[in-house]
Write an enzyme that holds these catalytic residues in place. Structure first.
Site, PDB file in Angstrom:
ATOM      1  CG  ASP A  43      -1.961   1.236   5.014  1.00 30.71           C
ATOM      2  OD1 ASP A  43      -3.082   1.085   4.558  1.00 30.71           O
ATOM      3  OD2 ASP A  43      -1.108   0.314   5.064  1.00 30.71           O
ATOM      4  CB  SER A  44       1.519  -0.961   8.971  1.00 30.12           C
ATOM      5  OG  SER A  44       1.078  -2.127   8.325  1.00 30.12           O
ATOM      6  CB  SER A  45       1.624  -0.221   3.106  1.00 31.27           C
ATOM      7  OG  SER A  45       0.428  -0.888   3.331  1.00 31.27           O
ATOM      8  CB  THR A  73      -7.233  -2.073   9.843  1.00 32.95           C
ATOM      9  OG1 THR A  73      -6.738  -2.182   8.523  1.00 32.95           O
ATOM     10  CG2 THR A  73      -8.709  -2.379   9.842  1.00 32.95           C
ATOM     11  CB  THR A  76      -2.610  -6.596  10.383  1.00 39.16           C
ATOM     12  OG1 THR A  76      -3.295  -6.367   9.150  1.00 39.16           O
ATOM     13  CG2 THR A  76      -3.531  -6.336  11.549  1.00 39.16           C
ATOM     14  CG  ASP A  77      -1.285  -4.771   5.257  1.00 37.89           C
ATOM     15  OD1 ASP A  77      -1.991  -5.768   5.486  1.00 37.89           O
ATOM     16  OD2 ASP A  77      -1.669  -3.804   4.557  1.00 37.89           O
TER      17      ASP A  77
END
Ligand code: ASP
Length: 345
Positions: free
Chosen positions: A63-65, A13, A95-96
């Site tokens: 995206d860290s997913s 993000t 952050t996820d």
């Protein structure tokens, strides 16, 4: 004294923009840096004038997913390539899964003696109320500690809002609060408010002065199972019998308790005969496992079961993956039981 700080941007993000109605997607470092005047124009905004920055992007930004053990390995190699030439490292990350990456890297790095600071943001840097500037600025103070006459935190840590947390003790506790992370079983390593306070007595120092190195392998042959009322582990037993897994993180009730049913004996004996490790943890964010305290946890007092004590779920899973990836069957239990990076009390 001038500090050399290496910043690796991986996505999240922090650098995301709404891309034509398709939801938030990461943008490039070139776009981001325009929104970081204190870094872009170090002479005019003199706060970081004593820091020499190196910026790199880990392509493709994600995206860290989408983080994987292979990406952990790539991040670790970037730190290693720049280790001798820099004083501190910052990993900008979504952050996820930040707590997973911080835990994983804490195990990967051998004999770490410099700060590796992970940070991100709840609101993009392009947003007028972003928390990204505070988070990155705080991370720069920790990584560039020499320029600010601060103590060195020679650990993988998470810097978020005003807190510096040990990476392998951290959990993401809010999807929207700027205080997005906490470390339920361990005090903050540092607090950055008007004054910067580093709790030097809490810092984890590598026990040897050997050269910095990496152990980067992670096994995917693990599962994490949360026990719930009425849960029957029959599918888990089938999985153990199939020999497709080598380890289980078992998230038990309270201090290590399970429903009292004979089927758990079957699970334990299948694990024994297939050398499948069970790392027992608690579902409670605070406190620790105490096997044998209740009758309902006695079944776990077995040599194939490791008492996870007060380890977080993220550290338990990444430690199990890492231990299976790097060590022989005979060594695994002992390493999992031991506190190796400050991850258990
Ligand atoms: N989905 C985002 C990520 O982890 C969330 C964030 O960065 O806050 O990349």
């Amino acid at each position: 004294m001038k500090s050399k700080v290496y910043i690796l941007y991986t996505g999240g993000t922090f650098g995301m923009k709404n891309a034509g109605g398709n939801g938030l997607q990461p943008s490039t470092w070139e776009e981001i840096i325009d929104y970081l005047p204190a870094i872009k124009n170090q002479t005019f905004f003199h706060y970081f004038s004593e820091i020499q920055f190196t910026f790199e992007t880990l392509e493709p930004v994600i995206d860290s997913s989408d983080i994987t053990p292979l990406i952990w390995e790539r991040i670790a190699h970037k730190v290693q390539e720049n280790y001798e030439s820099h004083d501190g490292f910052i990993i900008l990350h979504g952050t996820d899964t930040l707590a997973y990456t911080a835990s994983a890297l804490s195990f990967v790095f051998q004999n770490l003696s410099k700060p590796v600071v992970l940070t991100g943001a709840q609101l993009p840097i392009f947003h007028p109320r972003t928390d990204g500037i505070v988070n990155l600025s705080n991370a720069i103070y920790i990584a560039g500690y020499k320029s600010f006459q601060l103590a060195c935190i020679p650990e993988v840590c998470i810097c978020f809002n005003d807190d510096v947390l040990r990476g392998n003790r951290s959990v993401k506790t809010s999807t929207n609060d700027f205080e997005g992370f906490s470390s339920p079983n361990f005090s903050n390593l540092a607090n950055l408010e008007q004054q910067i306070l580093i709790n030097e007595h809490l810092l984890y120092h590598s026990s040897t002065t050997d050269k910095f190195g990496l152990k980067t392998k992670f096994s995917n042959n693990v599962v994490s199972v949360t026990v719930f009322p009425g849960y029957n582990p029959k599918h888990l037993i089938d999985l153990v019998k199939s020999k497709k897994i080598e380890g289980i993180v078992l998230k038990t009730f309270g201090a290590g308790n399970l429903p009292t049913s004979d089927i758990w004996h079957e699970l334990i004996s299948e694990c024994e005969s297939t050398n499948t490790l069970i790392l027992a943890t608690t579902q409670c964010p605070n406190g620790k496992i105490e096997l044998g305290q209740y009758e309902s946890s006695k079944i776990l007092k077995n040599s194939i079961v490791i008492d996870g004590k007060d380890i977080t779920s993220e550290a338990a899973l990444t430690k199990l993956m890492w231990v299976i990836g790097n060590f022989d069957v005979a060594e695994r239990c002992a390493i999992l039981s031991r506190n190796i990076r400050g991850e258990i009390t």
